[in-house]
Design an enzyme around this catalytic site. Structure first.
Site, PDB file in Angstrom:
ATOM      1  N   LEU A   1     -18.310  62.050   5.650  1.00  0.00           N
ATOM      2  CA  LEU A   1     -19.743  62.319   5.705  1.00  0.00           C
ATOM      3  C   LEU A   1     -20.518  61.020   5.548  1.00  0.00           C
ATOM      4  CD1 LEU A   1     -19.836  65.439   3.368  1.00  0.00           C
ATOM      5  CD2 LEU A   1     -20.325  65.430   5.817  1.00  0.00           C
TER       6      LEU A   1
ATOM      7  N   HIS B   1     -44.792  78.310  -4.899  1.00  0.00           N
ATOM      8  CA  HIS B   1     -44.805  79.564  -4.136  1.00  0.00           C
ATOM      9  C   HIS B   1     -45.791  79.438  -2.984  1.00  0.00           C
ATOM     10  CE1 HIS B   1     -44.849  83.801  -3.179  1.00  0.00           C
ATOM     11  NE2 HIS B   1     -46.171  83.748  -3.172  1.00  0.00           N
TER      12      HIS B   1
ATOM     13  N   LEU C   1     -26.253  48.769  16.295  1.00  0.00           N
ATOM     14  CA  LEU C   1     -25.762  48.988  14.932  1.00  0.00           C
ATOM     15  C   LEU C   1     -25.883  50.477  14.584  1.00  0.00           C
ATOM     16  CD1 LEU C   1     -27.462  45.906  13.211  1.00  0.00           C
ATOM     17  CD2 LEU C   1     -25.159  46.073  14.166  1.00  0.00           C
ATOM     18  N   GLY C   2     -25.261  50.878  13.483  1.00  0.00           N
ATOM     19  CA  GLY C   2     -25.433  52.252  13.003  1.00  0.00           C
ATOM     20  C   GLY C   2     -24.186  53.119  13.080  1.00  0.00           C
TER      21      GLY C   2
ATOM     22  N   THR D   1     -20.937  55.543  14.128  1.00  0.00           N
ATOM     23  CA  THR D   1     -20.831  56.901  14.659  1.00  0.00           C
ATOM     24  C   THR D   1     -22.092  57.691  14.341  1.00  0.00           C
ATOM     25  OG1 THR D   1     -18.468  56.846  14.206  1.00  0.00           O
ATOM     26  CG2 THR D   1     -19.442  59.019  14.515  1.00  0.00           C
ATOM     27  N   CYS D   2     -22.514  57.616  13.097  1.00  0.00           N
ATOM     28  CA  CYS D   2     -23.619  58.445  12.606  1.00  0.00           C
ATOM     29  C   CYS D   2     -24.868  58.291  13.476  1.00  0.00           C
ATOM     30  CB  CYS D   2     -23.906  58.045  11.162  1.00  0.00           C
ATOM     31  SG  CYS D   2     -25.332  58.852  10.483  1.00  0.00           S
TER      32      CYS D   2
ATOM     33  N   LYS E   1     -18.538  45.832  16.642  1.00  0.00           N
ATOM     34  CA  LYS E   1     -18.016  45.606  17.998  1.00  0.00           C
ATOM     35  C   LYS E   1     -18.985  46.057  19.084  1.00  0.00           C
ATOM     36  CE  LYS E   1     -15.168  49.729  18.233  1.00  0.00           C
ATOM     37  NZ  LYS E   1     -13.906  50.314  18.551  1.00  0.00           N
TER      38      LYS E   1
HETATM   39  C1  LIG Z   1     -21.196  64.814  16.244  1.00  0.00           C
HETATM   40  C2  LIG Z   1     -21.158  64.360  14.807  1.00  0.00           C
HETATM   41  C3  LIG Z   1     -22.138  64.796  13.933  1.00  0.00           C
HETATM   42  C4  LIG Z   1     -22.135  64.372  12.608  1.00  0.00           C
HETATM   43  N1  LIG Z   1     -23.108  64.831  11.783  1.00  0.00           N
HETATM   44  C5  LIG Z   1     -23.117  64.444  10.497  1.00  0.00           C
HETATM   45  C6  LIG Z   1     -24.146  64.872   9.629  1.00  0.00           C
HETATM   46  O1  LIG Z   1     -25.066  65.586  10.036  1.00  0.00           O
HETATM   47  N2  LIG Z   1     -24.121  64.440   8.348  1.00  0.00           N
HETATM   48  C7  LIG Z   1     -23.117  63.643   7.873  1.00  0.00           C
HETATM   49  O2  LIG Z   1     -23.127  63.301   6.691  1.00  0.00           O
HETATM   50  N3  LIG Z   1     -22.131  63.210   8.678  1.00  0.00           N
HETATM   51  C8  LIG Z   1     -22.110  63.591   9.967  1.00  0.00           C
HETATM   52  N4  LIG Z   1     -21.125  63.117  10.792  1.00  0.00           N
HETATM   53  C9  LIG Z   1     -20.101  62.228  10.229  1.00  0.00           C
HETATM   54  C10 LIG Z   1     -20.627  60.804  10.100  1.00  0.00           C
HETATM   55  O3  LIG Z   1     -21.043  60.347  11.362  1.00  0.00           O
HETATM   56  C11 LIG Z   1     -19.574  59.877   9.525  1.00  0.00           C
HETATM   57  O4  LIG Z   1     -19.088  60.415   8.314  1.00  0.00           O
HETATM   58  C12 LIG Z   1     -20.125  58.498   9.255  1.00  0.00           C
HETATM   59  O5  LIG Z   1     -20.621  57.906  10.422  1.00  0.00           O
HETATM   60  C13 LIG Z   1     -19.068  57.580   8.644  1.00  0.00           C
HETATM   61  O6  LIG Z   1     -19.629  56.338   8.412  1.00  0.00           O
HETATM   62  P1  LIG Z   1     -18.748  55.004   8.352  1.00  0.00           P
HETATM   63  O7  LIG Z   1     -19.699  53.925   8.000  1.00  0.00           O
HETATM   64  O8  LIG Z   1     -17.573  55.217   7.489  1.00  0.00           O
HETATM   65  O9  LIG Z   1     -18.170  54.799   9.824  1.00  0.00           O
HETATM   66  P2  LIG Z   1     -18.792  54.875  11.289  1.00  0.00           P
HETATM   67  O10 LIG Z   1     -20.127  55.463  11.290  1.00  0.00           O
HETATM   68  O11 LIG Z   1     -17.734  55.509  12.114  1.00  0.00           O
HETATM   69  O12 LIG Z   1     -18.966  53.360  11.690  1.00  0.00           O
HETATM   70  C14 LIG Z   1     -17.887  52.497  11.882  1.00  0.00           C
HETATM   71  C15 LIG Z   1     -18.346  51.336  12.729  1.00  0.00           C
HETATM   72  O13 LIG Z   1     -17.337  50.333  12.701  1.00  0.00           O
HETATM   73  C16 LIG Z   1     -17.237  49.752  13.988  1.00  0.00           C
HETATM   74  N5  LIG Z   1     -15.918  49.128  14.077  1.00  0.00           N
HETATM   75  C17 LIG Z   1     -14.709  49.739  13.974  1.00  0.00           C
HETATM   76  N6  LIG Z   1     -13.719  48.824  14.023  1.00  0.00           N
HETATM   77  C18 LIG Z   1     -14.314  47.619  14.150  1.00  0.00           C
HETATM   78  C19 LIG Z   1     -13.828  46.289  14.218  1.00  0.00           C
HETATM   79  N7  LIG Z   1     -12.531  46.017  14.115  1.00  0.00           N
HETATM   80  N8  LIG Z   1     -14.736  45.298  14.359  1.00  0.00           N
HETATM   81  C20 LIG Z   1     -16.072  45.547  14.424  1.00  0.00           C
HETATM   82  N9  LIG Z   1     -16.575  46.779  14.354  1.00  0.00           N
HETATM   83  C21 LIG Z   1     -15.712  47.803  14.202  1.00  0.00           C
HETATM   84  C22 LIG Z   1     -17.436  50.925  14.913  1.00  0.00           C
HETATM   85  O14 LIG Z   1     -17.812  50.483  16.202  1.00  0.00           O
HETATM   86  C23 LIG Z   1     -18.553  51.678  14.198  1.00  0.00           C
HETATM   87  O15 LIG Z   1     -19.811  51.234  14.624  1.00  0.00           O
HETATM   88  C24 LIG Z   1     -21.121  63.497  12.149  1.00  0.00           C
HETATM   89  C25 LIG Z   1     -20.147  63.025  13.023  1.00  0.00           C
HETATM   90  C26 LIG Z   1     -20.169  63.447  14.338  1.00  0.00           C
HETATM   91  C27 LIG Z   1     -19.123  62.925  15.274  1.00  0.00           C
END
Ligand SMILES: Cc1cc2nc3c(=O)[nH]c(=O)nc-3n(C[C@H](O)[C@H](O)[C@H](O)COP(=O)(O)OP(=O)(O)OC[C@H]3O[C@@H](n4cnc5c(N)ncnc54)[C@H](O)[C@@H]3O)c2cc1C
Length: 468
Positions: free
Chosen positions: A321, A446, A38-39, A41-42, A34
């Site tokens: 994660l 070491h 790309l990429g 939350t992470c 949406k």
């Molecule tokens: C501040 C912060 C720090 C973090 N640090 C770490 C870390 O150091 N190491 C770690 O392992 N994890 C970390 N995390 C957690 C990590 O970001 C998430 O576990 C990870 O991003 C999950 O990946 P995902 O692919 O499941 O979803 P997400 O990364 O959340 O991606 C989901 C995507 O789907 C899209 N989307 C949702 N609904 C729709 C739809 N209906 N149509 C089209 N697109 C849609 C969203 O826009 C988003 O781009 C952190 C999180 C935060 C908030």
């Protein structure tokens, strides 16, 4: 109408990895996102920007506090240019997001921008920001829609001063006093960023310890070190209201003795976890079931209640994660291709990127006790390493828990410099069901921080660590 073998909804680490693996396995693949980058939350508002700010603030802290002891003298006062720090963070984010776009193109994956919502089990509508809708047909789909910050029901997030991690990653000023609600990974990482930049930071945690899901020895040590750095902690403290008067935030809570306490600050970061995100997905139209916690229900194959639709990452059960989401992304692609992949959920490492870093894998000591498993422990302090003394990073330790009878490693928990990287050795060893003695007999370069892992293994083997 465009037709695909697989449509992936969401381009976070779960979704984009799934798309690449599907393409590698010969499937015609589309990824729907949406947002314009790309990429997920992470890359945009999670792992990457938080690590960029942790690194920048760490450099600043070193310059202010540690350069002198290394014999480095700066010509004038060291100052923070927050705008520039944020610009650098944004540029790291955009380079990383562009990298994902490059990978999509390289693997001939169609990127479709817009909100994906199911029309039925094989058709998805994609509505872009101009309001135009395109429909595609997909034999199979992968839901990878991730998560959003959770909130407490009585908190009104104004996203200016009462904020989530998303806003905390782009503040325009350094808070004077940041009140952090929640002593988990995100609150502590961002709390440390602003503490280093000069803010007073108070962390309020409902449980009796910070990072409550990790081994308690790590919670204790991290709290001690962060306290030395000036972070204030209030555990067993239950927040009951958050209000704003002008630029002042007032947080009221009940402390461990049930007495009302009040905190006043200029920013309040609410970091009480994350919740699965399925808004706009129209999962019902495809018949996909959601559980009582709002997560997409999946079986062991990560298949939803509908046979051609799978779900992965933060939107399903398990650790929230990025690397867990990535493993699941590859897993579902291989399942779809008829392969027999495997994920060992017990060996998904947990990491906190504060400094010292904190990392753990396998069973915690509390879990072993609860399960009645007989175990032995080997510990080694970082301060006993030559490498730690050379860099000045003497805080922390490595702790290995092994089966009392068989010596198989059951859990490894560490805090110290670079433990986020060191934990990989423990994960590898445990995947191969190594014993503590196996690690103890492996040569470790070491001087390295990794020697602490070998020494802790020696200590667990029969209490024969060499350097303590
Ligand atoms: C501040 C912060 C720090 C973090 N640090 C770490 C870390 O150091 N190491 C770690 O392992 N994890 C970390 N995390 C957690 C990590 O970001 C998430 O576990 C990870 O991003 C999950 O990946 P995902 O692919 O499941 O979803 P997400 O990364 O959340 O991606 C989901 C995507 O789907 C899209 N989307 C949702 N609904 C729709 C739809 N209906 N149509 C089209 N697109 C849609 C969203 O826009 C988003 O781009 C952190 C999180 C935060 C908030």
């Amino acid at each position: 109408m465009s037709k695909y073998d697989v449509a992936v909804i969401g381009s976070g680490p779960g979704g984009y990895v799934a798309a690449i693996r599907c393409a590698q396995l010969g499937m015609k693949t589309a990824i729907i996102e949406k947002y314009s980058t790309l990429g997920g939350t992470c890359l945009n508002v999670g792992c990457i920007p938080s690590k960029a700010l942790l690194d920048s603030s760490h450099h600043y802290e070193d310059a202010v506090k540690h350069f002198e002891e290394h014999g480095i003298e700066l010509p004038g006062e060291v100052k923070v240019n927050l705008e520039k720090m944020m610009e650098r963070k944004s540029s790291v984010v955009s380079q990383t997001c562009d990298g994902v776009k490059f990978l999509m193109d390289k693997n001939k994956i169609d990127v479709l921008e817009g909100v994906g919502s199911f029309k039925d089990k094989t058709h998805i509508n994609i509505k872009n920001s101009d309001g135009e809708t395109e429909t595609i047909e997909a034999k199979k789909s992968i839901i990878a829609t991730g998560s959003k910050p959770a909130n407490l029901p009585f908190i009104d997030l104004d996203k200016e001063r009462i904020i989530t991690s998303t806003e905390a990653l782009k503040l325009k000023e350094i808070p004077k006093h940041m009140i952090v609600i929640g002593g988990g990974v995100i609150g502590l990482e961002l709390g440390q960023v602003y503490r280093r930049l000069g803010a007073e930071v108070s962390v309020i945690e409902f449980m009796d310890r910070i990072i409550p899901t990790m081994d308690s020895a790590l919670s204790k040590e991290l709290r001690k070190v962060l306290k030395k750095q000036g972070v204030k902690f209030y555990t067993k403290t239950k927040v009951k209201s958050v209000s704003r008067e002008g630029d002042e935030i007032i947080v009221k809570a009940d402390d461990k003795k049930d007495k009302e306490v009040e905190f006043k600050g200029d920013y309040c970061l609410v970091s009480v976890g994350r919740k699965p995100f399925t808004d706009g997905l129209n999962a019902d139209a495809a018949g996909v079931k959601v559980d009582d916690k709002g997560r997409i229900e999946v079986n062991e194959q990560l298949q939803t209640s509908v046979d051609n639709i799978y779900a992965i990452g933060d939107v399903v059960k398990g650790a929230m994660l990025a690397h867990k989401a990535e493993e699941e992304g590859s897993f579902v692609a291989e399942i779809m291709a008829g392969q027999k992949p495997h994920i060992n959920y017990n060996l998904i490492p947990s990491v906190v990127y504060t400094w010292p870093e904190v990392a753990g894998v396998g069973k915690t000591e509390e879990q072993l006790k609860e399960e009645g498993v007989k175990y032995k422990e080997g510990k080694f302090p970082m301060r006993a390493l030559g490498r730690s003394r050379a860099s000045g990073d003497i805080d922390g330790m490595v702790k290995i828990l092994a089966d009392e009878e068989t010596d198989e490693i059951l859990g490894v928990h560490m805090i110290g410099a670079r433990t986020a990287d060191l934990i990989a050795e423990a994960v590898t060893a445990m995947e191969f069901r190594a014993s503590a003695e196996d690690i103890a007999r492996i040569s470790h370069a070491h001087p390295t921080y990794a020697e602490a892992v070998k020494e802790a293994a020696l200590a667990a083997t029969d209490n024969r660590a060499l350097h303590v």
